[in-house]
Design an enzyme around this catalytic site. Structure first.
Site, PDB file in Angstrom:
ATOM      1  N   SER A 118      -4.484  -7.436   6.283  1.00  0.00           N
ATOM      2  CA  SER A 118      -3.872  -8.136   5.153  1.00  0.00           C
ATOM      3  C   SER A 118      -4.827  -9.190   4.601  1.00  0.00           C
ATOM      4  CB  SER A 118      -2.558  -8.809   5.591  1.00  0.00           C
ATOM      5  OG  SER A 118      -1.613  -7.857   5.989  1.00  0.00           O
ATOM      6  N   ASN A 153       7.729   0.984   0.585  1.00  0.00           N
ATOM      7  CA  ASN A 153       7.868  -0.191  -0.274  1.00  0.00           C
ATOM      8  C   ASN A 153       8.740   0.029  -1.500  1.00  0.00           C
ATOM      9  OD1 ASN A 153       6.099  -2.026   1.211  1.00  0.00           O
ATOM     10  ND2 ASN A 153       4.473  -0.616   0.625  1.00  0.00           N
ATOM     11  N   ARG A 169      -5.718  -2.692  -6.129  1.00  0.00           N
ATOM     12  CA  ARG A 169      -6.707  -2.957  -5.090  1.00  0.00           C
ATOM     13  C   ARG A 169      -7.752  -1.853  -5.009  1.00  0.00           C
ATOM     14  NH1 ARG A 169      -3.536  -2.559   0.575  1.00  0.00           N
ATOM     15  NH2 ARG A 169      -2.107  -3.997  -0.445  1.00  0.00           N
ATOM     16  N   ARG A 223      17.228 -20.868  35.532  1.00  0.00           N
ATOM     17  CA  ARG A 223      17.388 -20.290  34.198  1.00  0.00           C
ATOM     18  C   ARG A 223      18.236 -21.230  33.335  1.00  0.00           C
ATOM     19  NH1 ARG A 223      16.634 -14.626  33.680  1.00  0.00           N
ATOM     20  NH2 ARG A 223      18.259 -14.578  32.085  1.00  0.00           N
ATOM     21  N   ARG A 281       0.842  -1.197   0.000  1.00  0.00           N
ATOM     22  CA  ARG A 281       0.000   0.000   0.000  1.00  0.00           C
ATOM     23  C   ARG A 281       0.879   1.249   0.000  1.00  0.00           C
ATOM     24  NH1 ARG A 281      -3.002   3.052   3.860  1.00  0.00           N
ATOM     25  NH2 ARG A 281      -1.830   2.024   5.523  1.00  0.00           N
ATOM     26  N   GLN A 315       5.765 -10.746   2.519  1.00  0.00           N
ATOM     27  CA  GLN A 315       5.872  -9.403   3.078  1.00  0.00           C
ATOM     28  C   GLN A 315       6.953  -8.611   2.336  1.00  0.00           C
ATOM     29  OE1 GLN A 315       3.735  -8.364   5.205  1.00  0.00           O
ATOM     30  NE2 GLN A 315       3.536  -9.642   7.013  1.00  0.00           N
TER      31      GLN A 315
END
Length: 436
Positions: free
Chosen positions: A114, A54, A103, A193, A44, A135
């Site tokens: 998404s 992007n 889109r 631990r 987008r 992604q």
């Protein structure tokens, strides 16, 4: 790797006409119909953290370009798509070999999930049987990650597969009591631990990709049914969300990113435009009326570095260039390169033919619209930082340096780095074969 809208439907060009990919024989469903497997990258234009993130350049490549290249080069997808609402993102997607799904406004909002965007794509493309949501912010994705993950669906019958990374982090739950803040352990006993080597760690989604069948997507799921995870090593698990992530990601991708190195193992020729690459595109005039251009000595050194490694360099000068024939000849003499006039796509292919070269063996450096075809087809291409947008969208590497300011040297060093990586990988593969 382990298993554990009201819009009218429309089709997109080419989705029904894609040739059989390498894994086609393994993609037959219950009804005997070969399944169409599509990669879908959501990009987008309205990113709040980093505007137009992007297509921002990361290590000389648009962020989107890293994952599109990995998807295309994997050879396992019938189609590779970028879903966007922004024209410039669409242009970059097409330049890197993806189709564009424009889109709708309904799924282009800040509040859109998404899954809603993927559902719209699936609804408008009924030929698609399996979607891999990749992604755009995972630039260290490699083709082999996608191949191996998809095999869990095509060969083992899983309905969804997603990528994870193993982490050894101790997690604590925030608990608020009486106005103060305290905490409780979530995945450890503080009294005992464990040492790292005694603890297998936890599997955390790294967000790189999600495979899901159409049936799951239509039910509103990306993970479900017969489900498996695909474990990626930490060095490949890079995600970019805010500005502070950018410099870290750039260093990581330079070391672990996928550069299409299989195409660079045999790089033999660089074609470089003189005006706008070796020079800054300006023509200077002396008091005596002589034409002059400025050439950076670093660029000449870069050319000689390539020549020493056996890469032939040819300079290109167009008749419409401000650089005169005499000046271009002089540059050719200084660098020891052959000079060609008015070279376009057909002329480049004519140069390749007697040398018996394929496009994957050719690098091209240009700077404007006339170079776009060659920038797109070349195994590796580059442009200076100040090239027009049309060239930046088409190139595989955008230099940090400007025209006439060391861009050619930078591109030469980039080529040599990738060649060394490719040779090292070939040697590692040879050693593995010898061992087994």
């Amino acid at each position: 790797m382990s298993a554990s809208s009201d819009q009218k439907k429309r089709s997109f060009p080419g989705i029904e006409d894609v040739g059989d990919p390498p894994m086609a024989k393994k993609r037959v469903g219950e009804a005997g119909k070969r399944r169409h497997i599509a990669a879908l990258i959501l990009a987008r234009g309205g990113s709040k953290g980093i505007p137009l993130k992007n297509i921002k350049m990361l290590a000389g490549v648009p962020l989107l370009g890293w994952v599109v290249r990995a998807a295309v080069d994997s050879g396992v997808f019938d189609s590779v798509w970028v879903s966007t609402d922004h024209d410039e993102i669409g242009k970059v997607a097409e330049a890197w070999g993806a189709k564009v799904h424009r889109r709708s406004t309904e799924v282009s909002k800040d509040s859109t999930s998404s899954l809603e965007t993927i559902q719209e794509f699936a609804g408008l493309n009924p030929a698609v049987d399996v979607v891999c949501n990749i992604q755009a912010t995972s630039p260290c994705l490699h083709p082999h990650h996608l191949k191996e993950a998809l095999a869990l669906i095509t060969q083992q019958g899983h309905e969804s597969v997603f990528s994870v990374v193993r982490r050894h982090n101790f997690r604590w739950l925030e608990v608020k009591k009486g106005g103060g803040a305290c905490t409780e352990p979530l995945n450890l006993n503080p009294a005992k631990r464990p040492r790292r080597q005694d603890w297998a760690g936890e599997l955390i989604e790294n967000g790189s990709f999600y495979f899901a069948t159409r049936q799951l997507i239509e039910k509103g799921l990306l993970q479900g049914g017969k489900m498996a995870y695909y474990e990626m090593l930490p060095e490949y698990s890079v995600d970019i969300d805010v500005d502070i992530d950018w410099p870290v990601a750039e260093q990581r991708v330079l070391r672990f990113g996928y550069f299409g190195m299989d195409k660079l193992e045999v790089l033999k020729l660089l074609l470089c435009n003189v005006s706008g690459c070796l020079t800054d595109g300006q023509l200077y005039m002396s008091a005596g009326g002589e034409d002059m251009v400025s050439v950076n000595v670093r660029d000449e050194i870069g050319i000689r570095m390539l020549q020493r490694e056996g890469v032939e360099v040819i300079l290109i000068c167009s008749s419409g260039s401000p650089v005169s024939q005499a000046l271009a000849d002089r540059l050719s003499q200084r660098t020891g390169c052959e000079l060609k006039q008015d070279v376009g796509l057909s002329q480049v292919e004519a140069l390749m033919k007697p040398r018996k070269l394929a496009w994957k063996e050719v690098a091209y450096m240009g700077n404007d619209e006339e170079d776009v075809d060659c920038l797109t087809l070349a195994g590796l291409s580059g442009v200076p930082r100040d090239a027009p947008v049309v060239a930046l969208n088409a190139t595989k590497y955008a230099c940090h340096s400007g025209a006439g300011q060391g861009a050619v040297r930078e591109f030469a060093e980039h080529i040599l780095l990738l060649l060394r990586k490719a040779k090292a990988k070939m040697e590692q593969d040879r050693i593995r074969r010898d061992m087994f």
